[in-house]
Motif scaffolding. Sequence first.
Motif, short mmCIF file in Angstrom:
data_model
loop_
_atom_site.label_atom_id
_atom_site.label_comp_id
_atom_site.label_asym_id
_atom_site.label_seq_id
_atom_site.Cartn_x
_atom_site.Cartn_y
_atom_site.Cartn_z
N ALA A 221 0.84 -1.20 0.00
CA ALA A 221 0.00 0.00 0.00
C ALA A 221 0.88 1.25 0.00
N LEU B 183 2.25 1.73 -3.51
CA LEU B 183 1.24 2.23 -4.44
C LEU B 183 0.97 3.70 -4.19
N ARG B 184 0.87 4.04 -2.93
CA ARG B 184 0.63 5.43 -2.58
C ARG B 184 1.75 6.29 -3.15
N ASP C 72 1.44 6.79 -6.94
CA ASP C 72 0.38 7.76 -7.23
C ASP C 72 0.85 9.17 -6.89
N PHE D 2 -1.12 3.57 -12.07
CA PHE D 2 0.25 3.21 -12.42
C PHE D 2 0.56 1.74 -12.23
N TYR D 3 0.11 1.23 -11.13
CA TYR D 3 0.31 -0.19 -10.89
C TYR D 3 -1.05 -0.81 -10.67
N PRO E 272 -2.79 -4.55 -5.44
CA PRO E 272 -2.46 -5.88 -4.94
C PRO E 272 -3.73 -6.70 -4.90
N ARG F 299 -7.94 -2.27 4.53
CA ARG F 299 -6.73 -1.45 4.62
C ARG F 299 -7.13 0.00 4.50
N ASP G 264 -5.80 6.39 0.32
CA ASP G 264 -6.16 5.89 -0.99
C ASP G 264 -6.94 4.59 -0.89
N PHE H 213 -8.61 0.51 -3.51
CA PHE H 213 -8.41 -0.92 -3.33
C PHE H 213 -9.71 -1.68 -3.36
#
Lengths: 528, 709
Positions: free
Chosen positions: A355, A358-359, A362, B676-677, B680, B692, B696, B700
Amino acid sequence: MAKRTAAPRRKTTPNTTPQPSSAPEIPVERMPAPASGMTVRLYRQGHGDCLLLALRRVDEPTNDEPFYILIDCGMKKGSKLKDGPTIEQVAEHIRDSTGNRLDLVVVTHEHEDHVSGFLSEQTIFSQMTIEKLWMAWTENPEDRVANSLREQFKDTLIGLVGASSRLQAVNAATGASTPQSERLQFLLDNLLEGSIDADSRQGFTAATAKDKIPGITNKRAQKVLRDRAKKTEYLSPHQLAPGGGAAGYPVFVLGPPKNLAQLKEMEPRGDEEFHLAAAAADVAAFAAAFEETDGRPGGRPFDTLGIAAQRTEDIETVFKDLYGFNRDDYEPALDPPVYEPWRSIETDWLAASEAFALRMGDYVNNTSVVLAFQLPQSQKTLLFVGDAQSGNWRSWKTNTWEVEGKTLTIDDLLHRTVFYKVGHHGSHNATMNAGGLEEMAAGDLADEFVAMIPTHEQWALDVKPHPWVHPYPPILTELKRKARGRVIRLDLSLPDEELKALSAEERGAFRARYVEKPFYREYTVLDE
Amino acid sequence: MAKKQPAEAAAQNQAKPDKTPERTRRNHPANRALRVFAFDPGVGATLQTRPIRELTLNVRWEKSLAPGPIGEYLEVIDHDPASQCFYAPVDLNDPHLLAQDGVALSEGDPQFHQQMVYAVAMRTIETFEQALGRVALWSPRKTNEETTPRFVRRLRIYPHALREANAYYSPEKKALLFGYFPTRGSGPGQTLGGTVFTCLSQDIVAHETTHALLDGLHPHFADNTNHDVWALHEAFADLVAIFQRFAHPEVVEHQIALTRGRLEDQNLLGALAQQFGTALGSRGALRDYLGSTDSQGHWTPMKPDRKLIDTTHEPHARGAILVAAIFQAFVEIYKSRSADLFRIGQAEPGRDLHPDLVRRLAREAAATAESVLRMCIRALDYCPPVDVDFGIYLRAMITADFEHFPDDSFGYRVAVIEAFRQWGIFPQGVRNLSEETLRWRSPDQHRTSAIDDDLKTFKACLKHLFNPVEMQRIYQEVRSEFGSPPVRQSQEDDPAEGQEIDINFHWGLNSDRRQVDETVRANCRWIHSWLHQTELRNLVKHFRLTLDPDAPATIPRSTWTKLPAIQVHSCRVARRRGPRGEVRTDLVIELLQRRAGFYDVEKQKRCDAGTEKFQFSQADFMLRRGCTLIIDPVDQELRYVIHTHGSVAHDVSADTPLNQLRRYLTKAHRESNTAFYAPPSDDREPFAVVHRHGPDSDDFSFADTTLDD
């Protein structure tokens, strides 16, 4: 070459630097500037942005030499097109097209697919004259906020490296290979690429990474440019670019936002400084686990040290010791807890690092420089958004631009936007419709709208472990509808059947301003 | 370790002769008193909330509670992998702790944390068991190597498993994982950077325990087959966490006095995870079902929004709509039940209530909350085993409540239906929202001439189900047709010759859980044989099942019958009120079939036709169809058939549900990609991702369905 150009011009500055090794067989023509307006060339190096702009010097009417702007130069490793140039060929092509001189280089943000070329082709770029470099305020080493952001992301990287090496150690001990560790390695490679070369990354641990990580990724590429550029300027939103613009064209800076909350796509709340420190805290607490104090991991939640259990076999021993074997106070019918690997949580906490990663990705996208170039006569606007995501887009409307006593809003700019460099290869959250695409090219200009997407769709769909859907179909559909087919793509050509919605006359006019070459796609916006 | 067992427990231990003199022997106490935070360490840190900082929970006395605590249902294992250590387990039988209601409240003492997670989780289990009238079971462990799922006696709780603002139930590990993290806010009792422990929040512990309980009952409610499934999981967990706190009079009285009896005003009872919310930097609780606070600090009550459901897809947010609807129903019922008290008490607006009135109102609130919560829990027995949605859940609630309280004297059902309507939650295929249309109909009610004969046949077969002699005959018949079932097939084990075939529905709150697990499995086995008798084979279509030998090859075949495999998923008991007020026990049977689904439609066709070989574990997704049968074993009557969506033709072999699911999943997958990715996607820990929290977290969601068998 573009058909409607200014009167053919001779080279005014001879190409003085010899180019022995890789000179192409046919000499590359100089890229001409149109009589009015701006030519945008999209190089076809692969999945990534590399745009070369040519324009006339409105502020120096006597100087016939075109003004060259390079926006980004990078690609994801392995994303080269079969029928496209290598990134080296692109760099050479830029050098030769510009007479070895760039008036302005813009680095939108720090991702590999936007900056890798500056590093891999530094021998070429370091021989070129670079007058000026523009970067976002977040790259300013003298900006206090920018610096503490970098510290925070250094923590993130240390946490990631620590998590990754811990996972690998556990996997090595238990002989397992988990999707978790693959994913983490993938994210980490993406973030570290360009910042630290692969060799130095070997055997990277949190302890050694601390000294090696320069804060945020891809700094090496920046360094090449900073060293080379005669002048580096940092851009802040809701202002005109330093000096008012480029070559007498007003350039409006839209992003990245100064508001940290938007930078991180958070709901704005509380004051910013406070948030910065707070958001850093959870990453820091996570990363602290990889730093030892008194032989124990840092960031412990209690005063008590607890019973140490470091390696997998220690955990098993302590477990059996604490919970229930050979105890006389169990009811015989009651089965004691058993240590079984399937119920162990040794590595679960490391998943948080994904996480964080990823944050961070971004966040870096949101630090994209977003520029609107205005043509002096018609005030038509060309919009280059880098990879800005929703937080960046949303921030545009939070303020206005003051130009010569007039107040401009974002809608004023968007309504005049006839050319849009699509954000982030057309991904789903880097083009906003409401307050974005929807507002572009209003009124009479609606007929003129053209979009350009630097995308290599086939390659992106093969990305492991999850495909990237670039461009995102609903966005592509909307772009095509709005541009009536005039969506220029890096990976594809634009056949006539895509342009069915245009009248024969319009099609002819478009074809006259659009060029397809193996090395690039090119389009000219006229200032009329 | 010193022996600290109370005398009674030791007395039962046959291995040790009991030398305690007869006269001093006492029965063990019914409950064990344990201190906990009433909400979390944040609530109680101000002068106003000080009186409700602490609660003493009465937790069922477990005879042999080992240090951990480790009991019959739970094992608290305090491993902190980030800090690379264990914290010593608390021994709640230590006389010093017995004498003072356990460890004193302390954020800095891991043993108090262990005590609190144990106490709160146990209370949640008790709530669940009391509503359903039977012991709770955790979902069994399934592995690829073994066909028979393994009984899991205890849910494991790791109070300090994660170093992040997160807590989740892991279906794979049968464990609750709680995190701790530095606070980002400055709420009551917090210093910037101070540590927040999720395991010290009653709400979070109750919420996660409920996830585990629901998973034990309905493992396929974790399969993402429509927007509502995960949302229901979240909503249900919130509902239990919220309504459970009404069982504590101290808390309810305090809040009733504060709001002068107006529970619809801002108060702590309708909000979840106060400290967690403020620690993440928000202005209030993580989720508040009464209203919200704006940036100026003004609180505004929540208003029903019929459109919200159409645009909200993230599981927590969508689940919040369901919770808001049910909480609204609760408030309305409470208001109607307490209107007379307000009149008698001559309560005037603006004046504090008389303490007696406060107590009476609190009792009304508690009784209402208990009824609504039981309604919510009992509904679970009236849901199909898979692909549930909010509309189905509403119908299940109404039916379950009707079965327990045929006359709705307080208007519970009306209030719930009205609240659902106001929030725009409508069941599919129901013409109007009245109690009669919403209640599931019994087969007798919607019987047509077309199924009349089928129903008669079925009724005849049903009589055999409870007759061991007939069952033995049926079993022999089926066996002579298909041969002996191969060994190691969970559903199709060959029972020992001559063993009595007895569908056992006599178990309840006092049964041994391992035995119950075995009973359920034995029941499933007999019902499986029973379904395969010739007379019934043509009737399974009414249950959205198929036994057609020519069904698509993507439906796995039974290794025994070679026909499309039917899984008798569960066979449990449910209590209800009979026509004369007596307690009746129904048999709840869940039947399921599955089919391998592929995103590539052409591949699907080839695999359906059997021209392309494939592995079930390699399927892109799994379609499940089936039904829940509710049978009265005494009257030998089929009371309800609650099946998955669609008409009779929409069993697992039909293409319509398959295409629908494929469309839903591919759309959900696309929407869940970050720029971008890709996100998970850990199939093994679905709740981890959903839970979670971060700036952001909206990005998810999990991408694929779980392929669990």
